[in-house]
Design a protein around this motif. Structure first.
Motif: not given
Length: 514
Positions: A269-271, A277-278, A340-341, A389-390
């Motif tokens: 989740t943090n990643v 965020g970036a 990611i995909c 959102k994650p």
């Protein structure tokens, strides 16, 4: 006279009984002189019985279905008429059942009349096609045989009685049948009709009953550590069905993972939150004139002036109707999920194209990912990552990745063998063959996969708004909850423009590269 007899002989040999009629009809069909309104009266009256005797099983199915629909409607007339009599003290039920009964009576009459006319109209035309097949293959059914009628009536006997019985009865609900099963398990007497109804015309009977599993919880001990606590069910607790048992086992497994391995899910989740965020800081944090100018420049360079004009008009729509911020938020989610995909889908596609084991492992997983309804992806995302959102991104990735894997594998597999043999003949090693030959030649297919990923990501991001992913999907769901049709339509148009904008840019860029 002899010549006419020779022409008609094949028709007579094929049709057998009443062959003269069919010889005349088939000759007219061959000469295209058969009247458009021609109807075979015998077939119209006989329906599927005629078709069975003649061995035309396609017509048999059509006639049987028409008569079965008629019979079902008549059975419903009987059902609702009886229901109206049984509820004579309830005026509103009487009116309802009488209305349904009249509707089904009209349906039965219309279906029977029009269906029989249609069957009679089709009969000779279908039978003529059967004759044409018989001319080249004498194993095709011809003539009239009683054994075919026996076979047809056997099919009718297997289907019609049970279906009509089901139509005339009110099927018991699942709760009633469960109570009945428990009563039987405790040795109580249950009428045969009730057992028959639950077994045949109710839902699929519950054959498997399992002892109720322990209730599992995860309290903290004196040291603050999580421990597993099992609470056995009470002695008189009834057994549970296979569905309930497996569902609870899945829930217990998810609870175990989230309690004892929550740090892994928190790390993921943090990643994802950092990555999002970036990306969001680029789309949302940048002043809108700069963002719009950059998007227009990218569209112009990648796809040409016409696409750039369309992109500019779409961005103007989003800005003028107040969707700019939420649209950029949606773009951030789409870009994150697409990255990611591509990062994970490209290597998987290469593996599938190169390895039989990889294909055997990945293909069934992709089939499941593509066939499960999109809302189902939200459940594991919420179970492991809560809401926000994650989990929305992860659900989107699961939904959108299959096209990337499949099209990458397809592109590599379609590279001509002689091209690969030539590269190997010039001394290319497997890595060079992949990077210098296969991937460049597979690039059109890979770009199509990226395009599909972006489109599917956008569609799933809208659905993911239900678990707090935000963006344009949140506006649509909020409008749906509050019945704000106009606002929802405007937001839907904005989502469509976003999709078309991305699709045109990617497709045009892919075409120019090719």
């Amino acid at each position: 006279m002899s010549s006419d007899t020779d022409i008609r002989k094949p028709f007579l040999d094929f049709a057998g009984h009443n062959g003269s009629y069919y010889a005349d009809v088939f000759l007219k069909i061959q000469k295209a002189t058969l009247g458009r309104g021609h109807v075979n009266v015998t077939a119209m009256i006989g329906s599927f019985v005629w078709a069975a005797l003649r061995g035309n099983w396609g017509l048999f199915v059509i006639g049987f279905v028409i008569d079965l629909i008629t019979a079902v409607n008549l059975a419903l007339v009987y059902k609702y008429s009886n229901a109206a009599i049984e509820n004579a003290d309830k005026a509103y039920l009487v009116a309802r059942y009488e209305g349904w009964s009249q509707t089904h009576l009209i349906g039965a009459i219309v279906t029977f009349v029009l269906g029989r006319i249609l069957f009679g109209w089709l009969a000779d035309r279908f039978y003529a096609k059967q004759y044409e097949k018989w001319r080249t293959d004498h194993s095709v059914n011809n003539g009239v045989e009683m054994r075919r009628l026996v076979l047809g009536l056997l099919v009718v006997a297997l289907i019609a009685p049970l279906l009509l019985y089901r139509t005339t009865q009110f099927a018991p609900d699942e709760r009633t049948c469960i109570k009945q099963d428990r009563a039987l398990a405790e040795g109580e007497a249950v009428p045969f009709k009730d057992r028959f109804d639950c077994f045949v015309i109710g839902e699929f009977p519950t054959f498997i009953w399992i002892d109720r599993p322990d209730e599992i919880s995860y309290p903290r001990d004196d040291n603050g550590e999580r421990v597993i606590k099992r609470t056995a069910p009470s002695a008189d607790a009834p057994p549970v069905s296979l569905n309930t048992y497996v569902s609870q086992s899945i829930d217990d497994g998810i609870s175990y993972l989230t309690v004892f391995y929550g740090f892994l899910f928190d790390g993921i989740t943090n990643v994802l939150r950092g990555m999002l965020g970036a990306i969001t800081s680029v789309f949302v944090g940048t002043p809108w004139p700069i963002t719009m100018a950059v998007l227009l420049f990218v569209a112009y360079r990648a796809a040409g002036p016409r696409t750039a004009i369309f992109v500019g008009a779409s961005l103007a729509y989003l800005a003028l109707f107040g969707f700019w911020q939420t649209a950029m938020d949606t773009m951030s989610l789409v870009v994150a999920a697409s990255i990611i995909c591509v990062v994970f889908g490209l290597p998987l596609g290469i593996w599938v194209s190169k390895s039989r084991r990889g294909k055997a492992i990945i293909t069934p997983i992709l089939d499941v990912m593509q066939t499960i309804p999109s809302f189902v992806y939200l459940l594991p995302a919420i179970a492991f990552f809560s809401i926000g959102k994650p989990p929305g991104i992860l659900a989107t990735v699961i939904f959108a990745m299959p096209p990337m894997v499949r099209l990458t594998a397809l592109g590599i597999l379609q590279v001509p063998e002689n091209t690969k043999e030539a590269a190997l003949a010039f001394g290319a090693n497997p890595r060079q063959l992949l990077t210098k030959v296969e991937l460049p030649l597979a690039m059109p297919s890979i770009m199509t996969g990226i395009n599909q990923v972006v489109m599917m990501s956008l569609s799933m991001v809208v659905v993911a708004a239900l678990i707090g992913a935000g963006g344009m999907g949140y506006i649509v769901t909020e409008a749906l909850e509050n019945t704000e049709t106009g606002r929802g339509v405007l937001a839907g148009i904005g989502i469509a423009l976003l999709a078309m904008m991305i699709d045109r840019v990617v497709q045009k860029a892919n075409t120019q590269n090719q």
